[in-house]
Write a protein that holds these residues in place. Structure first.
Motif, PDB file in Angstrom:
ATOM      1  N   GLU A 345      38.623  38.714  38.613  1.00  0.00           N
ATOM      2  CA  GLU A 345      39.148  37.980  37.374  1.00  0.00           C
ATOM      3  C   GLU A 345      38.862  39.399  36.579  1.00  0.00           C
ATOM      4  O   GLU A 345      38.100  40.256  36.640  1.00  0.00           O
ATOM      5  CB  GLU A 345      38.183  36.931  37.413  1.00  0.00           C
ATOM      6  CG  GLU A 345      38.158  36.097  38.319  1.00  0.00           C
ATOM      7  CD  GLU A 345      39.495  35.213  38.289  1.00  0.00           C
ATOM      8  OE1 GLU A 345      40.234  35.311  37.425  1.00  0.00           O
ATOM      9  OE2 GLU A 345      40.007  34.422  39.405  1.00  0.00           O
ATOM     10  N   ILE A 346      39.406  39.040  35.190  1.00  0.00           N
ATOM     11  CA  ILE A 346      39.492  40.003  34.181  1.00  0.00           C
ATOM     12  C   ILE A 346      39.102  39.232  33.092  1.00  0.00           C
ATOM     13  O   ILE A 346      39.806  38.362  32.643  1.00  0.00           O
ATOM     14  CB  ILE A 346      40.766  40.648  33.820  1.00  0.00           C
ATOM     15  CG1 ILE A 346      41.358  41.464  35.129  1.00  0.00           C
ATOM     16  CG2 ILE A 346      40.631  41.569  32.828  1.00  0.00           C
ATOM     17  CD1 ILE A 346      42.533  42.049  35.135  1.00  0.00           C
ATOM     18  N   PRO A 347      37.898  39.256  32.299  1.00  0.00           N
ATOM     19  CA  PRO A 347      37.169  40.592  32.638  1.00  0.00           C
ATOM     20  C   PRO A 347      36.226  40.149  33.724  1.00  0.00           C
ATOM     21  O   PRO A 347      35.962  38.777  34.097  1.00  0.00           O
ATOM     22  CB  PRO A 347      35.995  40.728  31.582  1.00  0.00           C
ATOM     23  CG  PRO A 347      36.069  39.452  30.783  1.00  0.00           C
ATOM     24  CD  PRO A 347      37.387  38.973  31.226  1.00  0.00           C
ATOM     25  N   SER A 348      35.568  41.106  34.484  1.00  0.00           N
ATOM     26  CA  SER A 348      34.761  40.637  36.028  1.00  0.00           C
ATOM     27  C   SER A 348      34.064  41.865  36.193  1.00  0.00           C
ATOM     28  O   SER A 348      34.457  43.031  36.223  1.00  0.00           O
ATOM     29  CB  SER A 348      35.552  40.204  36.834  1.00  0.00           C
ATOM     30  OG  SER A 348      36.297  40.840  37.354  1.00  0.00           O
ATOM     31  N   GLU A 349      33.016  41.702  37.236  1.00  0.00           N
ATOM     32  CA  GLU A 349      32.517  42.712  37.842  1.00  0.00           C
ATOM     33  C   GLU A 349      32.412  42.354  39.214  1.00  0.00           C
ATOM     34  O   GLU A 349      31.976  41.259  39.665  1.00  0.00           O
ATOM     35  CB  GLU A 349      30.897  43.002  37.669  1.00  0.00           C
ATOM     36  CG  GLU A 349      30.649  43.616  36.286  1.00  0.00           C
ATOM     37  CD  GLU A 349      29.249  44.173  36.013  1.00  0.00           C
ATOM     38  OE1 GLU A 349      28.448  43.696  37.085  1.00  0.00           O
ATOM     39  OE2 GLU A 349      28.855  44.576  35.105  1.00  0.00           O
ATOM     40  N   THR A 350      32.984  43.254  40.176  1.00  0.00           N
ATOM     41  CA  THR A 350      33.222  42.787  41.783  1.00  0.00           C
ATOM     42  C   THR A 350      32.332  43.772  42.527  1.00  0.00           C
ATOM     43  O   THR A 350      32.358  45.247  42.430  1.00  0.00           O
ATOM     44  CB  THR A 350      34.709  42.985  41.984  1.00  0.00           C
ATOM     45  OG1 THR A 350      35.535  42.139  41.208  1.00  0.00           O
ATOM     46  CG2 THR A 350      34.671  42.614  43.663  1.00  0.00           C
ATOM     47  N   ASN A 351      31.298  43.092  43.107  1.00  0.00           N
ATOM     48  CA  ASN A 351      30.374  43.914  43.945  1.00  0.00           C
ATOM     49  C   ASN A 351      31.210  44.509  45.322  1.00  0.00           C
ATOM     50  O   ASN A 351      31.780  43.753  46.017  1.00  0.00           O
ATOM     51  CB  ASN A 351      29.160  43.406  44.352  1.00  0.00           C
ATOM     52  CG  ASN A 351      28.244  43.090  43.216  1.00  0.00           C
ATOM     53  OD1 ASN A 351      28.202  43.990  42.243  1.00  0.00           O
ATOM     54  ND2 ASN A 351      27.897  41.959  43.183  1.00  0.00           N
ATOM     55  N   GLY A 355      29.160  49.940  45.823  1.00  0.00           N
ATOM     56  CA  GLY A 355      29.439  50.134  44.229  1.00  0.00           C
ATOM     57  C   GLY A 355      29.903  48.836  43.740  1.00  0.00           C
ATOM     58  O   GLY A 355      30.035  47.795  44.335  1.00  0.00           O
ATOM     59  N   THR A 356      30.349  49.229  42.374  1.00  0.00           N
ATOM     60  CA  THR A 356      30.754  48.028  41.779  1.00  0.00           C
ATOM     61  C   THR A 356      32.027  48.431  40.860  1.00  0.00           C
ATOM     62  O   THR A 356      32.031  49.459  40.393  1.00  0.00           O
ATOM     63  CB  THR A 356      29.683  47.326  40.579  1.00  0.00           C
ATOM     64  OG1 THR A 356      28.480  47.206  41.335  1.00  0.00           O
ATOM     65  CG2 THR A 356      30.127  46.243  39.870  1.00  0.00           C
ATOM     66  N   ILE A 357      33.202  47.539  41.212  1.00  0.00           N
ATOM     67  CA  ILE A 357      34.451  47.720  40.163  1.00  0.00           C
ATOM     68  C   ILE A 357      34.358  46.729  39.098  1.00  0.00           C
ATOM     69  O   ILE A 357      34.206  45.575  39.150  1.00  0.00           O
ATOM     70  CB  ILE A 357      35.470  47.323  41.138  1.00  0.00           C
ATOM     71  CG1 ILE A 357      35.497  48.451  42.238  1.00  0.00           C
ATOM     72  CG2 ILE A 357      36.776  47.610  40.274  1.00  0.00           C
ATOM     73  CD1 ILE A 357      36.704  48.073  43.298  1.00  0.00           C
ATOM     74  N   THR A 358      34.454  47.327  37.843  1.00  0.00           N
ATOM     75  CA  THR A 358      34.426  46.552  36.583  1.00  0.00           C
ATOM     76  C   THR A 358      35.884  46.373  36.159  1.00  0.00           C
ATOM     77  O   THR A 358      36.716  47.392  36.133  1.00  0.00           O
ATOM     78  CB  THR A 358      33.490  47.058  35.558  1.00  0.00           C
ATOM     79  OG1 THR A 358      33.923  48.207  35.078  1.00  0.00           O
ATOM     80  CG2 THR A 358      32.280  46.930  35.832  1.00  0.00           C
ATOM     81  N   ALA A 359      36.396  45.214  35.547  1.00  0.00           N
ATOM     82  CA  ALA A 359      37.838  45.230  35.211  1.00  0.00           C
ATOM     83  C   ALA A 359      37.524  44.531  33.550  1.00  0.00           C
ATOM     84  O   ALA A 359      36.851  43.533  33.447  1.00  0.00           O
ATOM     85  CB  ALA A 359      38.305  44.218  35.973  1.00  0.00           C
ATOM     86  N   CYS A 360      38.536  44.942  32.821  1.00  0.00           N
ATOM     87  CA  CYS A 360      38.677  44.421  31.599  1.00  0.00           C
ATOM     88  C   CYS A 360      39.913  44.889  30.943  1.00  0.00           C
ATOM     89  O   CYS A 360      40.785  45.735  31.428  1.00  0.00           O
ATOM     90  CB  CYS A 360      37.570  44.958  30.501  1.00  0.00           C
ATOM     91  SG  CYS A 360      37.631  46.718  30.407  1.00  0.00           S
TER      92      CYS A 360
END
Length: 469
Positions: A345-351, A355-360
């Motif tokens: 989802e945007i915005p979101s943090e995906t574990n 590590g972690t992927i952030t989206a915005c």
């Protein structure tokens, strides 16, 4: 015989005057001869002699009688006596090991305590020339390790002092004759006549044949043993220096790595010993099923000059040759990579597992790095997903004619096999690969300005050996 042993001791610098000497005594002819020998020389050498005796609880009252016999002889010869009973049967069962190994472990543990208690300089043991021959023959029959062929050392470090073996210059027959001459009536262990034990088999079946061919073979084998030990000490020192300068040891992860090409450039004799030093470091307990076959597998893997290859050793030790970097490690328990795509989802943090992927959304993505990716919102089919690679996955980017398999991208980037199935792959809702994190990004042939961008960033939790993402 006494003069021969004295000469042998001086040649090998086994003992100094004014020393505290522990003598390991079982009550048999070898150890009783040894104890008597030290009782004779103690005044001239000004020695403090203590007899240490162990009942292994393997022969009931008979072994207790051995203990009492040694105590009696020590009283007769005015020698201090220390004895104990050790529960070898229970220890053997608890540790799941053989009788001889269990007895030795407990016996030497007791000897070590006494060495410290008496601040002893040496522990003298009654191994003789026949024992040396048997040890070398046994090693020849069961191992291809040159170090094992060097036999029993004349002396070695032990506890706060040394173990010495003054009788390696003598034979069993000489010690038996010495006991008769000195009117010593030793105790006899009936198990020494049973060929069920490997050493007894060699003693009874092979040793007489060798002595028949060469009555002086104990001196020949002792000389061979000393030469091999000197050579082995030198080579081990050289190998230790090689390892120190060229092998990286990660103490926290219990992992070792080195450059395969550099390692292979040393003489093979040093490579072999370095291999054993490395395994000694990694293994807390040497696996019984580790053999020269594994050594051959190690060197076969070492000399593979391309690709990403690995083998497994006992106790789950992994060996990887990753494009010239050789790694030995025990894999840690790690979170599994997601088995199904995770919707971003945007915005979101995906574990992710590492590590972690952030989206915005942003109107100005700015300068990008290997760990970030930006694209126009209108370029892609939403929602985005992150997943692992799949068979047939391909991607394209600006300047590339056609597309390229993810597998080939991993190979070109020399990504370890162990990491490829965990690597994060970002795709849009149509399955188009947008970002192979840290390696490749899909960039359209024609780029344009957008009002809204999607900004992705990957942040690692841990750095992994050979990992790019």
């Amino acid at each position: 015989m006494i003069e021969k042993v004295k000469t042998f001791m001086k040649e090998h610098q086994l003992l100094e005057a004014n020393s505290n000497v522990l003598v390991g005594v079982s009550g048999g002819p070898d150890s009783m001869a040894l104890l008597h020998f030290f009782s004779i020389i103690r005044e001239v050498w000004n020695l403090n002699v203590i007899a240490v005796t162990v009942d292994h609880q393997l022969r009931g009252e008979e072994s207790l009688d051995d203990l009492a016999y040694v105590r009696q002889m020590c009283d007769q010869w005015n020698i201090q006596f220390v004895g104990t009973s050790l529960d070898v049967p229970s220890y053997k069962k608890e540790k799941q090991m053989g009788t001889q190994e269990a007895a030795r472990n407990l016996r030497y543990g007791f000897f070590e305590k006494q060495m410290k208690s008496f601040d002893a300089d040496v522990l003298a043991l009654g191994h003789h020339g026949d024992d040396q021959i048997e040890t070398v023959i046994m090693a020849l029959a069961r191992t291809a390790d040159p170090g094992a062929l060097s036999g029993i050392p004349v002396k070695r470090d032990f506890a706060n002092g040394m173990i010495i073996r003054p009788f390696l210059c003598t034979t069993k027959d000489e010690l038996e004759a010495y006991c008769v001459q000195q009117q010593i009536i030793p105790r006899r262990d009936p198990s020494n006549d049973e060929t069920v034990y490997t050493r007894n088999f060699f003693r009874k079946q092979l040793l007489p044949l060798l002595k028949d061919r060469n009555p002086n073979i104990h001196n020949t084998v002792q000389h061979l043993s000393e030469v091999l030990q000197e050579d082995e000490r030198f080579l081990l020192d050289e190998a230790a220096e090689m390892v120190q300068e060229n092998v990286k040891m990660d103490h926290e992860l219990n992992k070792i790595s080195f450059d395969s090409t550099v390692f292979s450039s040393f003489p093979y004799s040093l490579q072999r010993r370095a291999y054993h030093l490395i395994l000694n470091y990694l293994y807390k307990k040497w696996p019984k099923n580790l053999s020269y076959v594994h050594e051959q597998q190690f060197f076969d893997l070492l000399h593979r000059t391309s690709g990403n290859t690995h083998i497994d050793f006992p106790y789950n030790l992994k060996l990887n040759n990753m494009y010239g970097t050789f790694v030995l490690f025990f894999p840690e328990e790690q979170p599994e990579a997601p088995s199904v795509p995770a919707v971003m989802e945007i915005p979101s943090e995906t574990n992710w597992y590492n590590g972690t992927i952030t989206a915005c959304y942003t109107d100005d993505p700015g300068e990008q790095s290997e760990m970030s990716y930006a694209c126009g919102k209108e370029e892609v089919a939403l929602p985005l997903h992150v997943r692992t690679r799949r068979n047939g996955d391909r991607m394209c980017w600006k300047g590339l004619q056609g597309s390229k398999k993810l597998k080939d991208i991993f190979i070109d980037a020399k990504v370890p096999l162990t990491e490829r199935d965990k690597w994060p792959v970002v795709v849009d809702n149509n399955g188009t690969v947008l970002w192979l994190v840290g390696l490749k990004k899909r960039i359209p042939e024609v780029q344009r300005e957008y009002d809204t961008y999607i900004q992705l960033k990957f942040e690692k939790r841990n750095s992994q050996e050979g990992q790019h993402a």
